[in-house]
Each structure stands twice: as structure tokens, then as C-alpha cells.
Design an enzyme around this catalytic site. Structure first.
Site, short mmCIF file in Angstrom:
data_model
loop_
_atom_site.label_atom_id
_atom_site.label_comp_id
_atom_site.label_asym_id
_atom_site.label_seq_id
_atom_site.Cartn_x
_atom_site.Cartn_y
_atom_site.Cartn_z
N SER A 131 36.88 34.02 37.33
CA SER A 131 38.02 35.03 37.80
C SER A 131 39.50 34.14 38.13
O SER A 131 39.02 32.98 38.41
CB SER A 131 37.64 36.00 39.01
OG SER A 131 38.51 36.55 39.42
N TYR A 144 33.67 37.05 47.47
CA TYR A 144 33.85 37.22 45.96
C TYR A 144 34.59 36.15 45.24
O TYR A 144 34.14 35.46 44.47
CB TYR A 144 34.36 38.53 45.44
CG TYR A 144 34.74 38.65 44.07
CD1 TYR A 144 33.58 38.87 42.99
CD2 TYR A 144 35.95 38.64 43.55
CE1 TYR A 144 33.72 38.82 41.87
CE2 TYR A 144 36.20 38.63 42.14
CZ TYR A 144 35.11 38.78 41.32
OH TYR A 144 35.34 38.89 39.89
N1 LIG Z 1 37.42 43.67 36.17
C1 LIG Z 1 38.28 42.43 36.66
O1 LIG Z 1 39.36 42.87 37.20
C2 LIG Z 1 37.69 41.20 36.49
C3 LIG Z 1 38.67 40.14 36.93
C4 LIG Z 1 38.00 38.94 36.78
C5 LIG Z 1 36.56 38.64 36.75
N2 LIG Z 1 35.84 39.57 36.58
C6 LIG Z 1 34.45 39.40 36.13
O2 LIG Z 1 34.09 39.91 34.93
C7 LIG Z 1 32.76 40.12 34.90
C8 LIG Z 1 32.40 41.43 34.23
O3 LIG Z 1 32.96 42.48 35.19
P1 LIG Z 1 33.43 43.81 34.53
O4 LIG Z 1 35.03 43.87 35.14
O5 LIG Z 1 33.28 43.96 33.20
O6 LIG Z 1 32.77 44.99 35.60
P2 LIG Z 1 31.99 46.14 35.29
O7 LIG Z 1 32.52 47.00 34.33
O8 LIG Z 1 31.77 46.46 36.64
O9 LIG Z 1 30.43 45.08 34.73
C9 LIG Z 1 29.76 44.44 35.46
C10 LIG Z 1 28.55 44.29 34.53
O10 LIG Z 1 27.53 43.38 35.44
C11 LIG Z 1 26.29 44.28 35.44
N3 LIG Z 1 25.44 44.01 36.59
C12 LIG Z 1 25.83 44.34 37.94
N4 LIG Z 1 24.88 43.83 38.68
C13 LIG Z 1 23.88 43.36 38.01
C14 LIG Z 1 22.63 42.97 38.30
N5 LIG Z 1 22.01 43.00 39.36
N6 LIG Z 1 21.60 42.62 37.13
C15 LIG Z 1 22.17 42.73 35.72
N7 LIG Z 1 23.37 43.17 35.38
C16 LIG Z 1 24.14 43.45 36.50
C17 LIG Z 1 26.72 45.78 35.59
O11 LIG Z 1 25.64 46.42 34.76
P3 LIG Z 1 24.62 47.40 35.52
O12 LIG Z 1 25.19 47.78 36.47
O13 LIG Z 1 23.89 48.43 34.54
O14 LIG Z 1 23.50 46.32 36.08
C18 LIG Z 1 27.56 45.61 34.36
O15 LIG Z 1 27.13 45.70 32.95
C19 LIG Z 1 32.00 40.07 36.37
O16 LIG Z 1 31.51 38.64 36.46
C20 LIG Z 1 33.46 40.05 37.09
O17 LIG Z 1 33.26 39.40 38.31
C21 LIG Z 1 36.29 40.91 36.44
#
Ligand SMILES: NC(=O)c1ccc[n+]([C@@H]2O[C@H](COP(=O)([O-])OP(=O)(O)OC[C@H]3O[C@@H](n4cnc5c(N)ncnc54)[C@H](OP(=O)(O)O)[C@@H]3O)[C@@H](O)[C@H]2O)c1
Length: 248
Positions: A131, A144
Site C-alpha cells: 500500500s 495497518y
Molecule cells: N482499497 C484500498 O484503498 C487499498 C489500498 C492499498 C492497499 N490495499 C490492499 O489491497 C488488498 C485487497 O484489498 P481490497 O481493497 O480489494 O479490499 P476488499 O474488497 O475488502 O478485499 C479484501 C479481500 O481479502 C479477503 N480476505 C480478508 N480476510 C481474509 C482471510 N482471513 N482469509 C482469506 N481471505 C481474506 C476478502 O475475502 P473474504 O472476506 O471473502 O475472506 C477479500 O476478498 C489488501 O491487501 C489491501 O490491504 C487496498
């Protein structure tokens, strides 16, 4: 070609699955919410690829082992450590058990799977989603941001080690700024900063993959911000970062 994506049930992971399907990758999609994974596999039923789903909670080391056992003697071309979540709030108010769960998923699982999958893969790419928070101590998202610094530093160092040791696997670190996904809802955050669309974020990731990059920062704005962060005094950065995060 086979791509394995953790956290494929929503957001960046889901979009990446759909885009890789267009490129004719067979997919293994991993997350806890089976119905969401099934929905994606249904969407892809007319595309001529294989889609497998694995419902696993990757905070649990035994379930990570199940994942690893699934891939013994199989060729993986692309592995994406994308599953992760954030926790917004004053650190002293945050539930420690929830914080530990986040650190397990964002740090330990990424570390463990990167290392063990590297031993299974004979070649290809591992993408680790960090991130922009990795570059900046972030009050109100303190643990985080620190977890994502780990992912950034570990993955970048490993990428270099692999190149030096001629391990034919590229470790690509991705550092997105805010992206419109379920992330904020899960983190209980409501940032005022406008997020990038998930499509644009994934487009950048795929461009990076095509160019065999080791670091991808989606969007010019975030690349510029990262450049500027190098010159800002930490005290000032903390002040600005706190102000942005406290605007809920
Ligand atoms: N969106 C942002 O602003 C942003 C910015 C920088 C970095 N990121 C990073 O991008 C990545 C993806 O996030 P996103 O933005 O796409 O958010 P998201 O829509 O909340 O997706 C998160 C994914 O992680 C899975 N997950 C969560 N806990 C889990 C567990 N215990 N076991 C297996 N799977 C799990 C969730 O699936 P289930 O709930 O079905 O398990 C979901 O598919 C993350 O690493 C996040 O830190 C996001």
C-alpha cells in the site's frame, strides 16, 4: 497458465481474476466467502478456462498449509498475495485480538506464502499487494500502515535476492493509494480522499506484470506523492497524515 489469487472474493482480487480470465489464465480463487467465489466462477463459465475455488481463512496457518498442499506438483505461473484488511481507529481503542488477526494475515501469511510458494514455483511472478501506507507512518491506521511497510520491505528485498541468486521468479510489489473496494467498510474508515477505480488499479498491475516490474504504484498522483514523501520532514508528514485520516 495458472494464476492463484488470495482475497479474490472482492475488490482488487476479484477484478484481477476477471482480467486474468480474459488473458486465458486458469484460476484458483481463494477467500473465506464461498458464495462470492462461486459467483465469480459462474460469471466465467462461458470463458474457456478452468476456475477452482478454495474457501480458506488465511489468518490460520493450518489453512495456509492446505493451500500449499493443493499446489504440490502443480505449475503456478502467477501467485497473488492480495488478501488483507485494515483497521481504522485510535490504537489504544482498537481490539488487540482483531489487530493480531490483521497482522497475521497482512504480514505472517504473506511472508509464509511468498516463501513456500517460491519453493513450489519453478518460474513466474509473485505479486504482493502492499500500500502507499507503506511509505508513511499513518496515525489512526497505525498498525495497518506498519504491516504494509513490512510487505513492501520484505518483498523488495526478496526480489533483489532472487535476481542475485538467479531464482527465476519475479516478486512484484504493488503499492496502491485509496482504491474503491470494500476495504474502507471492513476497516471502518471513511477517507475523504477520492479512491481510484478498481479497474484502473488492476490495469496498472497488469501493465507491471507485462513489463516484469518489481514495483508498481498505480496512478500518477500516487507516484508523485511517493516522490514528494521523500522530502517531507516526518513531523510534518505525521501532521498531514493525521489530519487526512481524522476527517471521517
Ligand atoms: N482499497 C484500498 O484503498 C487499498 C489500498 C492499498 C492497499 N490495499 C490492499 O489491497 C488488498 C485487497 O484489498 P481490497 O481493497 O480489494 O479490499 P476488499 O474488497 O475488502 O478485499 C479484501 C479481500 O481479502 C479477503 N480476505 C480478508 N480476510 C481474509 C482471510 N482471513 N482469509 C482469506 N481471505 C481474506 C476478502 O475475502 P473474504 O472476506 O471473502 O475472506 C477479500 O476478498 C489488501 O491487501 C489491501 O490491504 C487496498
Amino acid at each position: 497458465m495458472l494464476a492463484v489469487i488470495t482475497g479474490a472474493s472482492s475488490g482488487i482480487g476479484r477484478e484481477l481474476a476477471l482480467r486474468l480470465a480474459e488473458r486465458k489464465y486458469d484460476l484458483v480463487l481463494i477467500a473465506r466467502r464461498t458464495e462470492r467465489l462461486l459467483e465469480i466462477s459462474k460469471l466465467l463459465r462461458n470463458v474457456n478456462i478452468k476456475v477452482e475455488i478454495l474457501s480458506l481463512d488465511l489468518t490460520n496457518l493450518d489453512e495456509c498449509k492446505i493451500l500449499l498442499n493443493t499446489f504440490k506438483n502443480r505449475n503456478i505461473d502467477l501467485f497473488v498475495n492480495n488478501a488483507g484488511f485494515g483497521l481504522y481507529g485510535a490504537s489504544l481503542d482498537n481490539d488487540t485480538a482483531k489487530e493480531f488477526q490483521m497482522l497475521d494475515l497482512n504480514i505472517k501469511t504473506v511472508h509464509y506464502l511468498t516463501k513456500e510458494i517460491s519453493k513450489i514455483m519453478s518460474r513466474g511472478t509473485i505479486i504482493n499487494i502492499s500500500s502507499m501506507a507503506a511509505f508513511l507512518p499513518t496515525p489512526l491506521l497505525a498498525s495497518y500502515a506498519a504491516s504494509k511497510s513490512y510487505v513492501y520491505n520484505y518483498s523488495m528485498a526478496l526480489a533483489y535476492e532472487f535476481k542475485q541468486n538467479k531464482v527465476p521468479i519475479n516478486i512484484m510489489t504493488v503499492c496502491p493509494g485509496p482504491v474503491k473496494t470494500e476495504f474502507n467498510e471492513v476497516a471502518n474508515a471513511n477517507p475523504k480522499m477520492k479512491g481510484l477505480s478498481v479497474e484502473k488499479c488492476v490495469e496498472s498491475i497488469l501493465k507491471g506484470l507485462d513489463k516484469n516490474k518489481i514495483l508498481v504504484i498505480p496512478s500518477f498522483k500516487m507516484k508523485f506523492l511517493r516522490f514528494m514523501l521523500r522530502f517531507g520532514p516526518t513531523k510534518l508528514l505525521l501532521k498531514v497524515s493525521y489530519k487526512i485520516q481524522s476527517k471521517k
